[in-house]
Write a protein that holds these residues in place. Structure first.
Motif, short mmCIF file in Angstrom:
data_model
loop_
_atom_site.label_atom_id
_atom_site.label_comp_id
_atom_site.label_asym_id
_atom_site.label_seq_id
_atom_site.Cartn_x
_atom_site.Cartn_y
_atom_site.Cartn_z
N ASN A 90 1.08 -1.25 -0.20
CA ASN A 90 -0.14 0.30 0.33
C ASN A 90 1.05 1.34 0.36
O ASN A 90 0.38 1.99 0.25
N LYS A 91 2.41 1.26 -0.51
CA LYS A 91 2.40 2.30 0.01
C LYS A 91 3.96 2.64 -1.58
O LYS A 91 4.44 1.41 -1.52
N LEU A 92 4.23 3.41 -1.57
CA LEU A 92 4.96 3.66 -3.07
C LEU A 92 5.47 4.66 -3.26
O LEU A 92 4.68 5.90 -2.98
N GLU A 93 6.71 4.96 -3.08
CA GLU A 93 7.73 6.09 -2.95
C GLU A 93 8.28 5.93 -4.05
O GLU A 93 9.42 5.62 -4.63
N GLY A 94 7.85 7.13 -5.22
CA GLY A 94 8.63 7.51 -6.12
C GLY A 94 8.29 6.02 -7.04
O GLY A 94 6.97 5.90 -7.62
N THR A 95 9.26 5.42 -7.69
CA THR A 95 8.67 4.23 -8.45
C THR A 95 9.97 2.96 -7.61
O THR A 95 9.68 1.69 -7.56
N LYS A 96 9.18 3.14 -6.40
CA LYS A 96 9.95 1.74 -5.45
C LYS A 96 7.73 1.42 -3.99
O LYS A 96 7.45 2.46 -3.89
N LEU A 97 8.20 0.60 -4.53
CA LEU A 97 6.67 -0.02 -3.93
C LEU A 97 7.19 -0.51 -2.20
O LEU A 97 8.37 -1.48 -2.14
N VAL A 98 6.76 0.00 -0.96
CA VAL A 98 7.45 -0.80 0.25
C VAL A 98 6.28 -1.63 0.93
O VAL A 98 5.28 -1.33 0.91
N CYS A 99 6.29 -3.36 1.31
CA CYS A 99 5.71 -4.23 1.60
C CYS A 99 4.97 -3.73 3.00
O CYS A 99 6.51 -3.65 3.90
N PRO A 100 3.95 -3.46 3.49
CA PRO A 100 3.95 -2.93 5.06
C PRO A 100 3.96 -3.90 5.84
O PRO A 100 4.06 -4.08 7.66
N CYS A 101 4.22 -5.58 5.66
CA CYS A 101 3.48 -6.56 6.69
C CYS A 101 5.48 -6.70 6.64
O CYS A 101 5.80 -6.78 8.19
N HIS A 102 6.38 -7.12 6.19
CA HIS A 102 7.71 -7.06 6.92
C HIS A 102 8.83 -6.43 6.72
O HIS A 102 9.89 -6.67 5.75
N GLY A 103 8.37 -5.10 5.51
CA GLY A 103 9.38 -4.39 4.16
C GLY A 103 10.31 -4.96 2.73
O GLY A 103 10.92 -4.13 2.89
N SER A 104 9.43 -5.66 2.71
CA SER A 104 9.95 -6.21 1.52
C SER A 104 10.21 -4.85 0.53
O SER A 104 8.95 -4.28 0.96
N GLU A 105 10.67 -4.35 -0.54
CA GLU A 105 11.00 -3.33 -1.41
C GLU A 105 11.15 -4.09 -2.46
O GLU A 105 11.58 -4.92 -3.25
N PHE A 106 10.46 -3.63 -3.66
CA PHE A 106 10.00 -3.54 -4.84
C PHE A 106 10.24 -2.89 -5.77
O PHE A 106 9.62 -1.32 -6.02
N ASP A 107 10.69 -2.45 -6.98
CA ASP A 107 11.15 -1.99 -8.27
C ASP A 107 9.09 -1.88 -8.99
O ASP A 107 9.02 -2.80 -9.35
N ALA A 108 8.63 -0.74 -9.08
CA ALA A 108 7.81 -0.47 -9.41
C ALA A 108 7.48 -0.87 -11.24
O ALA A 108 6.44 -0.64 -11.63
N THR A 109 8.84 -0.62 -11.51
CA THR A 109 9.01 -0.23 -12.94
C THR A 109 9.85 -1.38 -13.98
O THR A 109 9.21 -2.21 -14.94
N THR A 110 9.55 -2.64 -12.72
CA THR A 110 10.39 -4.14 -13.54
C THR A 110 9.56 -4.76 -12.05
O THR A 110 10.03 -6.12 -13.11
N GLY A 111 9.42 -5.18 -10.64
CA GLY A 111 8.48 -5.90 -10.62
C GLY A 111 9.92 -6.28 -9.79
O GLY A 111 9.79 -7.24 -9.01
#
Length: 140
Positions: A90-111
């Motif tokens: 539920n969190k997008l910082e620029g093009t970085k997605l941040v999972c609220p459960c355990h802090g995993s982060e993903f690139d929103a442009t590549t997955g």
């Protein structure tokens, strides 16, 4: 033989409240493949094509989808259900997605995974534009 007491209202409600949580746990441990629970299972209209500018991403929380636009104007879409524990991101910082459960982060442009504990990239979704609107999900 004495009669067995019936469960209290509190016991019944507690069991009903825990059932969905147990289901999430099972989903998180299930083998990969197919659409993650919570991801679109059919095409969904997300918003105006102009909502996603070149080099940016937009999170559509209601549909568990993120859409990004490359500098060449092409669109990419990914499910925002975390591949670690099936939590909706539920969190997008620029093009970085941040999972609220355990802090995993993903690139929103590549997955791709940027930060553990997730090790598997987000699921890519078909995406297209139709009549100036962004449509994503299987069959799009």
């Amino acid at each position: 033989m004495p009669a067995r007491p019936s469960p209290s209202r509190r016991t019944v409600l507690r069991g009903a409240a825990l059932a969905p949580v147990a289901g999430l746990g099972l989903e998180a441990c299930s083998p990969e493949g197919g659409a993650p629970a919570g991801a679109p299972t059919a095409p969904v209209e997300l918003g105006a094509e102009t909502e996603v500018t070149k080099g940016s991403a937009r999170l559509y929380r209601d549909h568990n989808v993120v859409v990004s636009r490359a500098e060449d104007g092409s669109l990419k879409a990914y499910s925002t259900i975390c591949t670690h524990a099936a939590c909706p991101i539920n969190k997008l910082e620029g093009t970085k997605l941040v999972c609220p459960c355990h802090g995993s982060e993903f690139d929103a442009t590549t997955g791709e995974v940027l930060h553990a504990p997730a090790t598997v990239p987000l699921s890519e979704l078909p995406v297209r534009t139709e009549n100036g609107r962004i449509v994503a999900g299987p069959g799009a």
